[in-house]
Design an enzyme around this catalytic site. Structure first.
Site, PDB file in Angstrom:
ATOM      1  N   CYS A 180     -30.521-141.328  70.249  1.00 49.82           N
ATOM      2  CA  CYS A 180     -30.560-141.750  71.652  1.00 49.82           C
ATOM      3  C   CYS A 180     -29.826-143.086  71.722  1.00 49.82           C
ATOM      4  O   CYS A 180     -29.066-143.425  70.809  1.00 49.82           O
ATOM      5  CB  CYS A 180     -31.986-141.794  72.207  1.00 49.82           C
TER       6      CYS A 180
ATOM      7  N   ASP B 225     -30.273-137.347  73.347  1.00 46.91           N
ATOM      8  CA  ASP B 225     -30.172-137.393  74.805  1.00 46.91           C
ATOM      9  C   ASP B 225     -28.704-137.636  75.148  1.00 46.91           C
ATOM     10  O   ASP B 225     -27.822-137.591  74.272  1.00 46.91           O
ATOM     11  CB  ASP B 225     -31.140-138.433  75.402  1.00 46.91           C
ATOM     12  N   HIS B 226     -28.435-137.901  76.427  1.00 42.71           N
ATOM     13  CA  HIS B 226     -27.053-138.108  76.859  1.00 42.71           C
ATOM     14  C   HIS B 226     -26.406-139.303  76.158  1.00 42.71           C
ATOM     15  O   HIS B 226     -25.234-139.258  75.801  1.00 42.71           O
ATOM     16  CB  HIS B 226     -27.010-138.314  78.378  1.00 42.71           C
TER      17      HIS B 226
ATOM     18  N   THR C 197     -30.934-146.207  71.551  1.00 45.55           N
ATOM     19  CA  THR C 197     -31.402-147.144  70.526  1.00 45.55           C
ATOM     20  C   THR C 197     -31.989-146.466  69.293  1.00 45.55           C
ATOM     21  O   THR C 197     -32.202-147.125  68.274  1.00 45.55           O
ATOM     22  CB  THR C 197     -32.528-148.020  71.112  1.00 45.55           C
ATOM     23  N   GLY C 198     -32.322-145.198  69.405  1.00 43.71           N
ATOM     24  CA  GLY C 198     -33.063-144.491  68.354  1.00 43.71           C
ATOM     25  C   GLY C 198     -34.566-144.652  68.518  1.00 43.71           C
ATOM     26  O   GLY C 198     -35.345-143.967  67.859  1.00 43.71           O
TER      27      GLY C 198
ATOM     28  N   ARG D  52     -48.171-145.008  44.395  1.00 40.75           N
ATOM     29  CA  ARG D  52     -48.477-145.889  45.532  1.00 40.75           C
ATOM     30  C   ARG D  52     -47.789-145.414  46.811  1.00 40.75           C
ATOM     31  O   ARG D  52     -48.369-145.479  47.897  1.00 40.75           O
ATOM     32  CB  ARG D  52     -48.117-147.338  45.210  1.00 40.75           C
ATOM     33  N   HIS D  53     -46.590-144.891  46.680  1.00 43.57           N
ATOM     34  CA  HIS D  53     -45.882-144.396  47.868  1.00 43.57           C
ATOM     35  C   HIS D  53     -46.563-143.148  48.414  1.00 43.57           C
ATOM     36  O   HIS D  53     -46.733-142.991  49.620  1.00 43.57           O
ATOM     37  CB  HIS D  53     -44.420-144.110  47.542  1.00 43.57           C
TER      38      HIS D  53
ATOM     39  N   GLY E 261     -36.759-144.586  71.513  1.00 46.11           N
ATOM     40  CA  GLY E 261     -37.537-143.676  72.358  1.00 46.11           C
ATOM     41  C   GLY E 261     -37.658-142.287  71.749  1.00 46.11           C
ATOM     42  O   GLY E 261     -38.755-141.698  71.720  1.00 46.11           O
TER      43      GLY E 261
ATOM     44  N   ARG F 296     -26.013-146.753  70.673  1.00 46.33           N
ATOM     45  CA  ARG F 296     -25.557-148.003  71.274  1.00 46.33           C
ATOM     46  C   ARG F 296     -25.771-149.173  70.318  1.00 46.33           C
ATOM     47  O   ARG F 296     -25.510-150.327  70.692  1.00 46.33           O
ATOM     48  CB  ARG F 296     -26.293-148.247  72.594  1.00 46.33           C
TER      49      ARG F 296
HETATM   50  C1  RB5 Z   1     -31.142-143.904  77.980  1.00 47.70           C
HETATM   51  O1  RB5 Z   1     -30.541-144.738  78.908  1.00 47.70           O
HETATM   52  C2  RB5 Z   1     -31.900-144.744  76.942  1.00 47.70           C
HETATM   53  O2  RB5 Z   1     -33.023-145.336  77.535  1.00 47.70           O
HETATM   54  C3  RB5 Z   1     -32.299-143.888  75.762  1.00 47.70           C
HETATM   55  O3  RB5 Z   1     -31.172-143.312  75.215  1.00 47.70           O
HETATM   56  C4  RB5 Z   1     -32.980-144.592  74.613  1.00 47.70           C
HETATM   57  O4  RB5 Z   1     -32.281-145.728  74.223  1.00 47.70           O
HETATM   58  C5  RB5 Z   1     -34.408-144.819  74.756  1.00 47.70           C
HETATM   59  O5  RB5 Z   1     -35.097-145.290  73.835  1.00 47.70           O
END
Ligand code: RB5
Length: 145
Positions: A68, A11-12, A70-71, A136-137, A73, A112
């Site tokens: 994204c 995403d952005h 945080t990775g 097992r894996h 979403g 981030r």
């Molecule tokens: C976008 O602001 C943020 O919510 C997205 O990049 C991500 O962190 C969502 O999980």
């Protein structure tokens, strides 16, 4: 390792890191299928997680990389598609173990959360580590569906 195609999307919030990781993929000699986004303009991460998941299950790519903020979403979005095992990783160890134990097929990163150098460490570990393949894996991965 046979040459593989890696589908990438962000995403952005992940756009700048995705661009850096594309250059790293080229350094590793891997093909990249860039599914966007293409700018810093605000977009919805589920659309891009889904695009990479569809590329994998559709056979257009062998592995995926999602970025994204945080990775989280974008990995949730990808993991809603059957056959996708997207792992949010914070360092080379989690990236290696996601491959060895979970046979993860998508690496998810938080732009981030981790810096570019750690993200590149994750990418290298993820792309160079095979699935352990131990009984097992394998049993546990099969149970993931
Ligand atoms: C976008 O602001 C943020 O919510 C997205 O990049 C991500 O962190 C969502 O999980």
């Amino acid at each position: 390792m046979n040459k593989i195609t890696v589908a990438m999307a962000s995403d952005h919030a992940g756009f700048a890191l995705k661009e850096e990781l594309k250059a790293e993929l080229a350094e590793l000699g891997l093909d990249c299928l860039d599914l966007g986004t293409d700018s810093l303009e605000s977009v919805d991460y589920p659309d891009f997680g889904r695009a990479v998941a569809d590329a994998l299950v559709g056979g257009r790519a062998d592995r995926g990389v999602l970025v994204c903020g945080t990775g989280i979403g974008i990995s949730i979005a990808a993991n809603r598609v059957s056959g996708i095992r997207a792992a949010v990783c914070q360092d080379a160890t989690t990236a290696r173990l996601a491959r060895e134990h979970n046979d993860a097929n998508v690496l998810a990163l938080g732009a981030r959360i981790v810096g570019a150098e750690i993200a590149k460490d994750c990418l290298r570990a993820f792309m160079s580590t095979p699935f352990d393949g131990g009984e097992r894996h394998l049993r546990r991965v099969v149970k993931l569906g």
